[in-house]
Scaffold this motif. Structure first.
Motif, mmCIF file in Angstrom:
data_model
loop_
_atom_site.group_PDB
_atom_site.id
_atom_site.type_symbol
_atom_site.label_atom_id
_atom_site.label_comp_id
_atom_site.label_asym_id
_atom_site.label_seq_id
_atom_site.Cartn_x
_atom_site.Cartn_y
_atom_site.Cartn_z
ATOM 1 N N THR A 216 0.839 -1.197 0.000
ATOM 2 C CA THR A 216 0.000 0.000 0.000
ATOM 3 C C THR A 216 0.876 1.250 0.000
ATOM 4 O OG1 THR A 216 -0.095 0.059 2.424
ATOM 5 C CG2 THR A 216 -1.817 -1.193 1.295
ATOM 6 N N LYS A 217 0.251 2.388 -0.211
ATOM 7 C CA LYS A 217 0.955 3.670 -0.131
ATOM 8 C C LYS A 217 1.041 4.059 1.337
ATOM 9 C CE LYS A 217 -1.080 5.067 -4.548
ATOM 10 N NZ LYS A 217 -2.044 5.981 -5.210
ATOM 11 N N THR A 218 2.194 3.860 1.916
ATOM 12 C CA THR A 218 2.352 4.069 3.349
ATOM 13 C C THR A 218 3.713 4.670 3.642
ATOM 14 O OG1 THR A 218 2.275 3.008 5.527
ATOM 15 C CG2 THR A 218 3.222 1.729 3.733
ATOM 16 N N GLY A 219 3.895 5.115 4.862
ATOM 17 C CA GLY A 219 5.174 5.673 5.276
ATOM 18 C C GLY A 219 5.839 4.827 6.337
ATOM 19 N N GLY A 220 5.456 3.551 6.421
ATOM 20 C CA GLY A 220 6.060 2.678 7.417
ATOM 21 C C GLY A 220 5.479 2.910 8.802
ATOM 22 N N SER A 221 6.155 2.368 9.805
ATOM 23 C CA SER A 221 5.695 2.537 11.179
ATOM 24 C C SER A 221 5.659 4.020 11.521
ATOM 25 C CB SER A 221 6.620 1.807 12.152
ATOM 26 O OG SER A 221 6.536 0.413 11.963
ATOM 27 N N THR A 222 4.547 4.452 12.125
ATOM 28 C CA THR A 222 4.306 5.878 12.325
ATOM 29 C C THR A 222 4.704 6.356 13.714
ATOM 30 O OG1 THR A 222 2.438 5.741 10.787
ATOM 31 C CG2 THR A 222 2.550 7.682 12.218
ATOM 32 N N MET A 243 -9.672 3.642 11.197
ATOM 33 C CA MET A 243 -10.139 5.025 11.290
ATOM 34 C C MET A 243 -9.630 5.828 10.097
ATOM 35 S SD MET A 243 -9.924 7.554 14.595
ATOM 36 C CE MET A 243 -8.194 7.963 14.509
ATOM 37 N N MET A 244 -10.463 6.755 9.594
ATOM 38 C CA MET A 244 -10.113 7.511 8.395
ATOM 39 C C MET A 244 -10.199 9.018 8.625
ATOM 40 S SD MET A 244 -11.674 5.314 5.199
ATOM 41 C CE MET A 244 -10.625 6.248 4.059
ATOM 42 N N ARG A 245 -9.434 9.727 7.819
ATOM 43 C CA ARG A 245 -9.509 11.184 7.721
ATOM 44 C C ARG A 245 -9.272 11.491 6.240
ATOM 45 N NH1 ARG A 245 -10.243 16.459 10.158
ATOM 46 N NH2 ARG A 245 -9.702 15.508 12.181
ATOM 47 N N GLY A 246 -10.312 11.913 5.540
ATOM 48 C CA GLY A 246 -10.188 12.108 4.100
ATOM 49 C C GLY A 246 -9.826 10.784 3.443
ATOM 50 N N GLY A 247 -8.775 10.805 2.638
ATOM 51 C CA GLY A 247 -8.331 9.574 1.971
ATOM 52 C C GLY A 247 -7.271 8.819 2.735
ATOM 53 N N ALA A 248 -6.988 9.227 3.977
ATOM 54 C CA ALA A 248 -5.992 8.551 4.804
ATOM 55 C C ALA A 248 -6.678 7.602 5.777
ATOM 56 C CB ALA A 248 -5.156 9.567 5.576
ATOM 57 N N GLN A 249 -6.032 6.477 6.062
ATOM 58 C CA GLN A 249 -6.637 5.466 6.917
ATOM 59 C C GLN A 249 -5.586 4.802 7.801
ATOM 60 O OE1 GLN A 249 -8.034 1.856 4.950
ATOM 61 N NE2 GLN A 249 -9.794 1.728 6.327
ATOM 62 N N PHE A 257 0.547 1.676 11.104
ATOM 63 C CA PHE A 257 0.762 2.155 9.747
ATOM 64 C C PHE A 257 -0.421 3.008 9.317
ATOM 65 C CE2 PHE A 257 3.773 -1.148 10.029
ATOM 66 C CZ PHE A 257 4.678 -1.035 8.983
ATOM 67 N N LEU A 258 -0.130 4.187 8.774
ATOM 68 C CA LEU A 258 -1.135 5.001 8.114
ATOM 69 C C LEU A 258 -0.974 4.789 6.615
ATOM 70 C CD1 LEU A 258 -0.824 8.367 10.099
ATOM 71 C CD2 LEU A 258 -2.115 6.300 10.690
ATOM 72 N N ILE A 259 -2.092 4.740 5.894
ATOM 73 C CA ILE A 259 -2.015 4.473 4.464
ATOM 74 C C ILE A 259 -2.807 5.512 3.674
ATOM 75 C CG2 ILE A 259 -1.656 1.999 4.790
ATOM 76 C CD1 ILE A 259 -4.555 1.519 4.062
ATOM 77 N N ASN A 260 -2.373 5.730 2.457
ATOM 78 C CA ASN A 260 -3.090 6.567 1.506
ATOM 79 C C ASN A 260 -3.958 5.633 0.669
ATOM 80 O OD1 ASN A 260 -3.990 8.203 -0.552
ATOM 81 N ND2 ASN A 260 -1.973 8.943 -1.165
ATOM 82 N N THR A 261 -5.267 5.734 0.839
ATOM 83 C CA THR A 261 -6.169 4.835 0.108
ATOM 84 C C THR A 261 -6.303 5.229 -1.356
ATOM 85 O OG1 THR A 261 -8.126 6.152 0.698
ATOM 86 C CG2 THR A 261 -7.487 4.364 2.200
ATOM 87 N N GLY A 262 -5.693 6.352 -1.740
ATOM 88 C CA GLY A 262 -5.708 6.753 -3.136
ATOM 89 C C GLY A 262 -5.923 8.226 -3.360
ATOM 90 N N THR A 263 -6.613 8.887 -2.435
ATOM 91 C CA THR A 263 -6.939 10.306 -2.622
ATOM 92 C C THR A 263 -6.446 11.187 -1.488
ATOM 93 O OG1 THR A 263 -9.096 10.010 -1.541
ATOM 94 C CG2 THR A 263 -9.015 9.688 -3.929
ATOM 95 N N ALA A 264 -5.661 10.639 -0.576
ATOM 96 C CA ALA A 264 -5.245 11.397 0.606
ATOM 97 C C ALA A 264 -4.278 12.517 0.252
ATOM 98 C CB ALA A 264 -4.610 10.467 1.630
ATOM 99 N N ASP A 268 -4.326 15.272 5.185
ATOM 100 C CA ASP A 268 -5.164 14.169 5.674
ATOM 101 C C ASP A 268 -4.337 13.219 6.533
ATOM 102 O OD1 ASP A 268 -7.416 15.084 4.298
ATOM 103 O OD2 ASP A 268 -7.069 13.771 2.568
ATOM 104 N N ILE A 269 -3.175 12.852 6.014
ATOM 105 C CA ILE A 269 -2.326 11.878 6.697
ATOM 106 C C ILE A 269 -1.834 12.424 8.028
ATOM 107 C CG2 ILE A 269 -0.180 10.560 6.535
ATOM 108 C CD1 ILE A 269 -0.572 10.713 3.423
ATOM 109 N N GLU A 270 -1.357 13.667 8.002
ATOM 110 C CA GLU A 270 -0.833 14.275 9.226
ATOM 111 C C GLU A 270 -1.933 14.442 10.268
ATOM 112 O OE1 GLU A 270 2.003 18.027 10.593
ATOM 113 O OE2 GLU A 270 1.302 17.865 8.520
ATOM 114 N N GLN A 271 -3.120 14.894 9.840
ATOM 115 C CA GLN A 271 -4.200 15.100 10.792
ATOM 116 C C GLN A 271 -4.710 13.775 11.341
ATOM 117 O OE1 GLN A 271 -5.289 18.103 12.119
ATOM 118 N NE2 GLN A 271 -6.174 16.593 13.523
ATOM 119 N N LEU A 272 -4.706 12.732 10.511
ATOM 120 C CA LEU A 272 -5.097 11.418 11.013
ATOM 121 C C LEU A 272 -4.148 10.978 12.124
ATOM 122 C CD1 LEU A 272 -6.842 8.862 10.884
ATOM 123 C CD2 LEU A 272 -5.318 8.012 9.081
ATOM 124 N N GLY A 273 -2.862 11.242 11.953
ATOM 125 C CA GLY A 273 -1.907 10.921 13.008
ATOM 126 C C GLY A 273 -2.232 11.648 14.296
#
Length: 379
Positions: A216-222, A243-249, A257-264, A268-273
């Motif tokens: 998946t589109k991820t940044g590894g362990s967060t 849990m999701m925030r926009g396109g981040a999950q 791991f946080l992932i980009n489901t395709g549209t993040a 989105d990713i930072e706020q999900l964290g």
């Protein structure tokens, strides 16, 4: 020295307003003011020697553990390519590696040369420069266990070799000089059987495939692991799986791991964290132990209340416990993740409370049992 990056002469590639999203695993984020891909170490040294030190620089490796914000990266992003990816076996079970060398290839080179102890690098998606900077690790080992020394180009263009003793390694952290760009390092293992080394590498690869969202589109362990705890367990216990925030999950497969489901977006990713942090804080309980029967009781109550309010302001769930003969039962009922010891005098500083909490298996702040008994003599 020049602040006008466009005037600097380079032999490598210098790109203005370069898109960084394709270069990071999250596939999100803005552009770099400038992206410099040096031809070799001398090219990098000459560039930094002429660059105004007020211009910020950011080294970029494989981009596997990085969020590039949507607003982009100011200054110069430095990306090391193939000229920095060499891996050479030296004597005494040592590898001389460039900063752009991939962990998988380093582990494979070690295997082929009968060097054990570097197998864990097979499980880290990244390059040596990132490993050195953040003391990268996995499967019970970390860079500090195998690093001998590293080569860095400093912000004035000078080249320095730093022994591990000067890097101040702690968990996922180093004290590399500000603005230093890692360009190489020596890693040392121990004699080993190539077949056994290969088998361990395969075990690590399989474990990673089974437990992590590697495709998946991820940044590894967060999130870093707190002392004696696993970050993924805290995230899971807080109900954040999926849990999701926009396109981040938050990954369903591995909750660290946080992932980009395709549209993040990166936002989105930072706020999900941050959402996950808040949830974990809400779930993580702290018992503040205060009061007691010593002469310092008023001071303890005042300081304990101050601590409790500060923790609540940060989103923690706090239980206030006034020390009395039923304290053990009250702590057991509260089921805190940790006890903050705000007691003054006996029994909070003489080892009594520390011994009780040790027997209960409850983590606590401040000195432990032995230190309290030896160092404190208050009546």
């Amino acid at each position: 020295m020049s602040k006008d990056v466009s005037l600097l002469q380079v032999r490598g590639r210098l790109t203005e307003d370069a898109r960084l999203a394709p270069l990071v695993w999250f596939k999100a984020g803005g552009t770099a003011d400038w992206l410099f891909e040096p031809a070799d170490v001398d090219d990098l040294r000459a560039f930094l020697a002429e660059l105004d030190p007020a211009v910020p620089i950011m080294p970029l490796g494989l981009g596997s553990n990085l969020i590039v914000r949507d607003g982009g990266v100011p200054g110069v992003t430095i990306r090391l390519g193939k000229p920095f990816a060499k891996i050479e076996a030296e004597g005494d079970h040592t590898l001389n590696c460039g900063a752009a060398a991939h962990g998988v290839l380093i582990a494979s080179k070690a295997r082929d040369n009968g060097i054990a102890g570097l197998e864990f690098l097979r499980g880290i998606p990244g390059t040596l420069g990132g490993f050195v900077r953040m003391n990268g690790g996995a499967y019970g080992r970390e860079t500090a266990d195998v690093l001998v020394e590293c080569d860095v180009v400093l912000c004035d263009g000078s080249l320095a070799t730093l022994p591990i003793s000067e890097l101040g390694y702690t968990y996922r952290h180093s004290q590399l000089p500000e603005g230093a760009v890692v360009v190489g390092a020596r890693l040392k293992g121990e004699p080993g059987d190539p077949e056994q080394i290969g088998a361990e590498m395969e075990r690590i690869a399989q474990a990673r495939e089974e437990s992590q969202p590697v495709r998946t589109k991820t940044g590894g362990s967060t999130f870093k692991n707190p002392p004696d705890e696993k970050a993924w367990q805290l995230v899971d216990a807080a109900g954040c799986r999926g849990m999701m925030r926009g396109g981040a999950q938050v990954s369903e497969k591995h909750t660290n791991f946080l992932i980009n489901t395709g549209t993040a977006t990166s936002a989105d990713i930072e706020q999900l964290g941050e959402d996950v942090r808040a949830k974990v804080r809400e779930k993580s309980g702290v018992a503040v132990l205060m009061g007691g029967w010593a002469n310092e009781r008023p001071v303890s109550l005042m300081s304990g209340e101050g601590v409790a309010k500060a923790l609540e302001a940060r989103g923690h769930k706090v239980t206030r416990i006034d020390m009395d003969r039923q304290v053990a039962a009250r702590i057991a009922e509260a089921k805190p993740d940790i006890v903050f010891n705000a007691l003054h005098g006996v029994p909070g500083e003489d080892g009594t409370v520390q011994g009780m909490l040790d027997l209960m298996g409850v983590p606590y702040t401040h000195s432990g049992l032995a230190t309290s008994v030896i160092a404190i003599d208050k009546q």
